[in-house]
Motif scaffolding. Structure first.
Motif, PDB file in Angstrom:
ATOM      1  N   SER A 208      -9.470 -22.791 -67.057  1.00  0.00           N
ATOM      2  CA  SER A 208      -8.124 -23.206 -67.451  1.00  0.00           C
ATOM      3  C   SER A 208      -8.078 -23.844 -68.839  1.00  0.00           C
ATOM      4  O   SER A 208      -7.018 -23.879 -69.473  1.00  0.00           O
ATOM      5  N   LYS A 209      -9.220 -24.351 -69.324  1.00  0.00           N
ATOM      6  CA  LYS A 209      -9.233 -25.005 -70.635  1.00  0.00           C
ATOM      7  C   LYS A 209      -9.411 -24.023 -71.787  1.00  0.00           C
ATOM      8  O   LYS A 209      -9.315 -24.411 -72.952  1.00  0.00           O
ATOM      9  N   CYS A 210      -9.719 -22.771 -71.469  1.00  0.00           N
ATOM     10  CA  CYS A 210      -9.738 -21.747 -72.513  1.00  0.00           C
ATOM     11  C   CYS A 210      -8.307 -21.358 -72.861  1.00  0.00           C
ATOM     12  O   CYS A 210      -7.407 -21.429 -72.016  1.00  0.00           O
ATOM     13  N   TYR A 211      -8.076 -20.944 -74.096  1.00  0.00           N
ATOM     14  CA  TYR A 211      -6.727 -20.601 -74.522  1.00  0.00           C
ATOM     15  C   TYR A 211      -6.659 -19.145 -74.964  1.00  0.00           C
ATOM     16  O   TYR A 211      -7.649 -18.576 -75.436  1.00  0.00           O
ATOM     17  N   GLU A 212      -5.493 -18.556 -74.801  1.00  0.00           N
ATOM     18  CA  GLU A 212      -5.282 -17.166 -75.196  1.00  0.00           C
ATOM     19  C   GLU A 212      -4.958 -17.109 -76.687  1.00  0.00           C
ATOM     20  O   GLU A 212      -4.134 -17.889 -77.189  1.00  0.00           O
ATOM     21  N   VAL A 213      -5.607 -16.215 -77.399  1.00  0.00           N
ATOM     22  CA  VAL A 213      -5.385 -16.072 -78.842  1.00  0.00           C
ATOM     23  C   VAL A 213      -3.957 -15.578 -79.068  1.00  0.00           C
ATOM     24  O   VAL A 213      -3.551 -14.560 -78.487  1.00  0.00           O
ATOM     25  N   PRO A 214      -3.157 -16.265 -79.880  1.00  0.00           N
ATOM     26  CA  PRO A 214      -1.756 -15.862 -80.071  1.00  0.00           C
ATOM     27  C   PRO A 214      -1.630 -14.434 -80.590  1.00  0.00           C
ATOM     28  O   PRO A 214      -2.296 -14.051 -81.557  1.00  0.00           O
ATOM     29  N   GLY A 215      -0.781 -13.662 -79.936  1.00  0.00           N
ATOM     30  CA  GLY A 215      -0.501 -12.300 -80.363  1.00  0.00           C
ATOM     31  C   GLY A 215      -1.546 -11.281 -79.984  1.00  0.00           C
ATOM     32  O   GLY A 215      -1.371 -10.083 -80.249  1.00  0.00           O
ATOM     33  N   VAL A 216      -2.657 -11.730 -79.377  1.00  0.00           N
ATOM     34  CA  VAL A 216      -3.747 -10.822 -79.019  1.00  0.00           C
ATOM     35  C   VAL A 216      -4.008 -10.943 -77.521  1.00  0.00           C
ATOM     36  O   VAL A 216      -4.229 -12.048 -77.017  1.00  0.00           O
ATOM     37  N   LYS A 217      -3.954  -9.820 -76.830  1.00  0.00           N
ATOM     38  CA  LYS A 217      -4.284  -9.784 -75.403  1.00  0.00           C
ATOM     39  C   LYS A 217      -5.702  -9.208 -75.270  1.00  0.00           C
ATOM     40  O   LYS A 217      -5.941  -8.041 -75.567  1.00  0.00           O
ATOM     41  N   ILE A 218      -6.638 -10.072 -74.828  1.00  0.00           N
ATOM     42  CA  ILE A 218      -8.037  -9.669 -74.675  1.00  0.00           C
ATOM     43  C   ILE A 218      -8.289  -9.378 -73.201  1.00  0.00           C
ATOM     44  O   ILE A 218      -8.136 -10.257 -72.349  1.00  0.00           O
ATOM     45  N   LEU A 219      -8.659  -8.144 -72.910  1.00  0.00           N
ATOM     46  CA  LEU A 219      -8.845  -7.705 -71.526  1.00  0.00           C
ATOM     47  C   LEU A 219     -10.296  -7.284 -71.303  1.00  0.00           C
ATOM     48  O   LEU A 219     -10.953  -6.745 -72.202  1.00  0.00           O
ATOM     49  N   THR A 220     -10.779  -7.513 -70.116  1.00  0.00           N
ATOM     50  CA  THR A 220     -12.111  -7.039 -69.724  1.00  0.00           C
ATOM     51  C   THR A 220     -12.028  -6.398 -68.355  1.00  0.00           C
ATOM     52  O   THR A 220     -11.264  -6.850 -67.486  1.00  0.00           O
ATOM     53  N   TYR A 221     -12.801  -5.340 -68.157  1.00  0.00           N
ATOM     54  CA  TYR A 221     -12.811  -4.610 -66.886  1.00  0.00           C
ATOM     55  C   TYR A 221     -14.249  -4.559 -66.381  1.00  0.00           C
ATOM     56  O   TYR A 221     -15.161  -4.133 -67.107  1.00  0.00           O
ATOM     57  N   ASN A 222     -14.459  -5.008 -65.158  1.00  0.00           N
ATOM     58  CA  ASN A 222     -15.814  -5.176 -64.618  1.00  0.00           C
ATOM     59  C   ASN A 222     -16.264  -3.981 -63.786  1.00  0.00           C
ATOM     60  O   ASN A 222     -16.568  -4.101 -62.602  1.00  0.00           O
ATOM     61  N   GLY A 223     -16.305  -2.829 -64.397  1.00  0.00           N
ATOM     62  CA  GLY A 223     -16.754  -1.647 -63.681  1.00  0.00           C
ATOM     63  C   GLY A 223     -16.634  -0.414 -64.548  1.00  0.00           C
ATOM     64  O   GLY A 223     -16.066  -0.454 -65.654  1.00  0.00           O
ATOM     65  N   PRO A 224     -17.156   0.709 -64.067  1.00  0.00           N
ATOM     66  CA  PRO A 224     -17.008   1.961 -64.823  1.00  0.00           C
ATOM     67  C   PRO A 224     -15.565   2.434 -64.800  1.00  0.00           C
ATOM     68  O   PRO A 224     -14.776   2.040 -63.931  1.00  0.00           O
ATOM     69  N   ILE A 225     -15.220   3.279 -65.744  1.00  0.00           N
ATOM     70  CA  ILE A 225     -13.877   3.869 -65.797  1.00  0.00           C
ATOM     71  C   ILE A 225     -14.061   5.370 -65.660  1.00  0.00           C
ATOM     72  O   ILE A 225     -14.563   6.030 -66.577  1.00  0.00           O
ATOM     73  N   TYR A 226     -13.698   5.896 -64.512  1.00  0.00           N
ATOM     74  CA  TYR A 226     -13.923   7.304 -64.222  1.00  0.00           C
ATOM     75  C   TYR A 226     -12.756   7.837 -63.402  1.00  0.00           C
ATOM     76  O   TYR A 226     -11.763   7.114 -63.155  1.00  0.00           O
ATOM     77  N   TYR A 227     -12.849   9.105 -63.011  1.00  0.00           N
ATOM     78  CA  TYR A 227     -11.719   9.756 -62.341  1.00  0.00           C
ATOM     79  C   TYR A 227     -11.290   9.033 -61.069  1.00  0.00           C
ATOM     80  O   TYR A 227     -10.126   9.085 -60.670  1.00  0.00           O
ATOM     81  N   GLY A 228     -12.220   8.325 -60.411  1.00  0.00           N
ATOM     82  CA  GLY A 228     -11.895   7.679 -59.144  1.00  0.00           C
ATOM     83  C   GLY A 228     -11.066   6.426 -59.288  1.00  0.00           C
ATOM     84  O   GLY A 228     -10.370   6.037 -58.336  1.00  0.00           O
ATOM     85  N   ASN A 229     -11.117   5.746 -60.444  1.00  0.00           N
ATOM     86  CA  ASN A 229     -10.377   4.486 -60.587  1.00  0.00           C
ATOM     87  C   ASN A 229      -9.475   4.455 -61.815  1.00  0.00           C
ATOM     88  O   ASN A 229      -8.970   3.395 -62.183  1.00  0.00           O
TER      89      ASN A 229
END
Length: 691
Positions: free
Chosen positions: A515-536
């Motif tokens: 909760s003490k981390c802050y979001e960079v203004p104007g930038v949405k930083i996303l992370t995905y914890n898995g492979p990206i393939y036809y199934g998902n």
């Protein structure tokens, strides 16, 4: 005083980093491959000796054998295990639906062969209850037991020959499958039988073994049930025939259990104090044989005895090759079970004693053991739980203990075997049941498994129920499929999180947990914890759209607004040029970071690919589609922490036609610094990173 880190360097895109630190010539990879192939194909005396030591490990460990230090432990452990092999070999032969003598053969030949080719120093091979049960089901299907059969008639001898022919064919085909797997280096396939699957399978199979031995312990002459729901059909058959119980065999079973169970418990509880475990099985066999002979129990009380056990070596005999089409499916399951149990046991004791085993060499060792021994009327063998545990606790050091184990069995085969003529089969059934103690105790793992991983707990329960309710083979297949489905489901529903920055650091963590981390203004930083393939890919798209708030309606409305803004900007530029004043405020490539844009609006999307292990074609096309949609609403897309395989897929799929290659960075912080510097639009700022 806490330690600190200070770093001052340039911002690195992937292209800049490769130019500075990457490999200059990619063609050297093919050259190195040719050199490796040439080195492997080169024949020399040194290479031949290395290959011999690698494929026949006895030539590797025997010259280094420490005679004074290891010989006593190997001798005691080998003799102890050999004594245990005698009753268990005959008992597990009953599970295989063949004569007890064939269990002794299976306790001899595989032991010698594994000593030569195996890499597990503390592994004891021979008859194993689960493998014997699965083989017995195949034998019963192809050569069912006739209700009326005189054991001394010529038909009985032919019947036994047919049965051992089928069992030997299973061993031969299992060995061939293992040798083929070794040739293809498929030792890794054993990993698909995870620890919860193996434990649940062996525990459930122990119930099948116990139920199948009830008729022998009660003196009932009943046909053996196979197929689905065989356990319940066997229980129903036994309950229906309880009035026909042979009281003499029931009494023998109760006496044997009252002796075997307590002594085995003593062996387990005081194994640290006992130099060698009490050989209660062989003692029980000797006493029971003597009592049956002295009292003529077979003729006076109609108990079933082992009968004639021929002395000497078996003559080589060809297995029933014509049964291969009928036994192929079951043999594959038997092969995987025996190999998975053997490798699991070998790895457990290798880790405990600080040495390594080679799964592919284990395939060769067990493949040769099953293939060669099948021509000497042996059924499938594997590493065994009970004897391996005893071998290690009795002080065994190396595979050399197998020599003493085989010598004990050899003495029985050549001299003592015929003396077990009057041994009651009820005694062997009791030995079968009491040898399953370790498998039943695996229920103790369930509370810890529930605490550590609910998914693995479900795999355990589903496998156990499938094996108990349906059948050993089908239940194992269901367990493997269910386990793989849990892996697929976990990759399909991998979490997508928004990252925030810890103040004055280059560290970025999910906002929901920090909760003490802050979001960079104007930038949405996303992370995905898995492979990206036809199934998902659809789930990944939904998550990205939800976190960015990009619905199709919003995309269309913002695209119209962006086009209207561009039109006004072009008109304003034309008007200023006509007045002789050149306004270049809109000519930057980052024109969407304008003051007209609300400060809270998303102006850039940065996707952290550090947890994305791979992307397939469908995933790469999804990234292209995302880039197109984001460009429509004036949002730039950046990538960070992409591994080499992902970069190759992105490049080959044409993603670089839709996004700037200079928008792919080596780290999240590099990308954030670049975005912020472009947003500030100070030309004098250098592209550097302070941490």
């Amino acid at each position: 005083m806490s330690a600190s880190v200070s770093v001052y360097r340039n911002i690195f895109t992937e292209d800049r980093f490769k130019q500075a630190y990457g490999t200059e010539d990619d063609s050297s990879g093919s050259l190195r491959l040719r050199e490796k192939l040439a080195g492997r194909c080169r024949c020399s005396r040194r290479a031949c000796l290395h290959l011999l030591r690698e494929r026949v490990p006895i030539f590797n460990w025997l010259p280094r054998y420490r005679l004074k230090k290891w010989i006593l432990g190997d001798t005691i452990a080998g003799l102890t295990v050999g004594i245990l092999h005698i009753p268990q070999g005959m008992a597990f032969a009953l599970l295989t639906s063949v004569a007890p003598i064939f269990g002794l053969y299976t306790s001899f030949f595989p032991v010698v062969l594994y000593m030569i080719f195996g890499t597990g120093r503390h592994v004891s091979t021979g008859t194993f209850a689960v493998v014997s049960l699965m083989t017995g089901s195949v034998v019963e299907q192809l050569v069912p037991t006739p209700l009326e059969l005189n054991s001394s008639s010529p038909e009985a001898a032919e019947f036994e020959a047919q049965r051992i022919g089928v069992a030997s064919a299973v061993a031969l085909l299992s060995g061939i499958v293992m040798l083929c797997m070794f040739g293809l280096q498929l030792g890794f396939l054993s990993t698909y039988l995870s620890e919860p699957i193996v434990k649940a399978f062996t525990s459930a199979a122990a119930f099948h073994v116990t139920i199948s031995q009830l008729q022998s312990m009660l003196g009932l002459r009943l046909p053996r049930h196979t197929g689905n729901f065989s356990l319940f059909r066997t229980v129903a058959s036994v309950m229906e025939n309880l009035p026909h119980t042979n009281m003499a065999e029931l009494l023998i079973s109760l006496v044997c259990l009252s002796v075997l169970v307590p002594v085995k418990e003593i062996n387990m509880r005081y194994r640290q104090r006992l130099r060698t475990p009490i050989p209660v099985e062989i003692i029980t066999v000797i006493i029971a044989t003597g009592v049956a002979y002295a009292s003529s129990l077979d003729s006076n009380y109609d108990i079933e005895i082992v009968g004639h056990i021929p002395a000497g070596f078996p003559r080589p005999r060809m297995p029933a090759l014509h049964t291969f089409p009928d036994i192929a499916g079951d043999t594959v399951a038997i092969t995987f079970v025996s190999y998975a149990v053997s490798v699991s046991l070998a790895m457990i004791y290798a880790d405990k004693h600080g040495y390594s085993i080679h799964p592919n060499q284990e395939l060769l060792a067990h493949g040769i053991s099953n293939t060669v021994s099948s021509f000497f009327t042996c059924f499938p063998s594997s590493a065994t739980l009970a004897t391996t545990n005893i071998l290690e606790s009795a002080g065994g050091y190396t595979q050399f203990s197998g020599l003493f184990t085989s010598l004990v069995v050899l003495v029985v085969l050549l001299l003592i075997g015929p003396l077990f003529y009057f041994l009651p089969k009820a005694v062997l059934a009791c030995i079968n049941v009491t040898s399953l103690r370790q498998m039943f105790l695996q229920f103790h793992d369930l509370p810890e498994l529930w605490r550590i991983s609910r998914i693995d707990f479900m795999v355990w329960v589903v496998t156990w129920l499938s094996v108990v309710v349906l059948n050993v083979d089908l239940g194992l297949a269901i367990g493997v499929v269910f386990s793989m489905m849990t892996v697929i489901c976990r990759t399909q529903r991998a979490g997508c999180s928004v990252l925030g920055r810890a103040s004055n650091t280059e560290i970025y963590r999910p906002l929901e947990n920090h909760s003490k981390c802050y979001e960079v203004p104007g930038v949405k930083i996303l992370t995905y914890n898995g492979p990206i393939y036809y199934g998902n890919r659809n789930f990944f798209r939904e998550e990205i759209s939800r976190l960015l708030g990009l619905t199709p309606e919003k995309i269309r409305s913002r695209e119209k607004a962006r086009k209207a803004l561009e039109k006004r900007e072009r008109e304003a530029t034309v008007n200023t040029v006509e007045r002789g004043i050149a306004n270049t405020s809109f000519s930057s490539e980052h024109e969407f970071f304008k003051s007209e844009t609300c400060e809270n609006d998303i102006q850039a999307v940065l996707i952290d690919c550090s947890s994305v292990i791979f992307v397939d074609v469908a995933g790469a096309r999804l990234f292209t589609q995302m880039c197109t949609e984001c460009q429509k609403v004036g949002v730039h897309v950046y990538l960070a922490n992409c591994n080499e395989s992902i970069l190759k897929i992105f490049t080959s799929s044409g993603l670089m036609n839709y996004m700037n290659p200079q928008h792919i960075f080596v780290s999240v912080h590099d990308a954030v610094m670049f975005i912020q510097q472009q947003k500030e639009k100070h030309p004098e700022n250098s592209t550097t990173v302070w941490v």
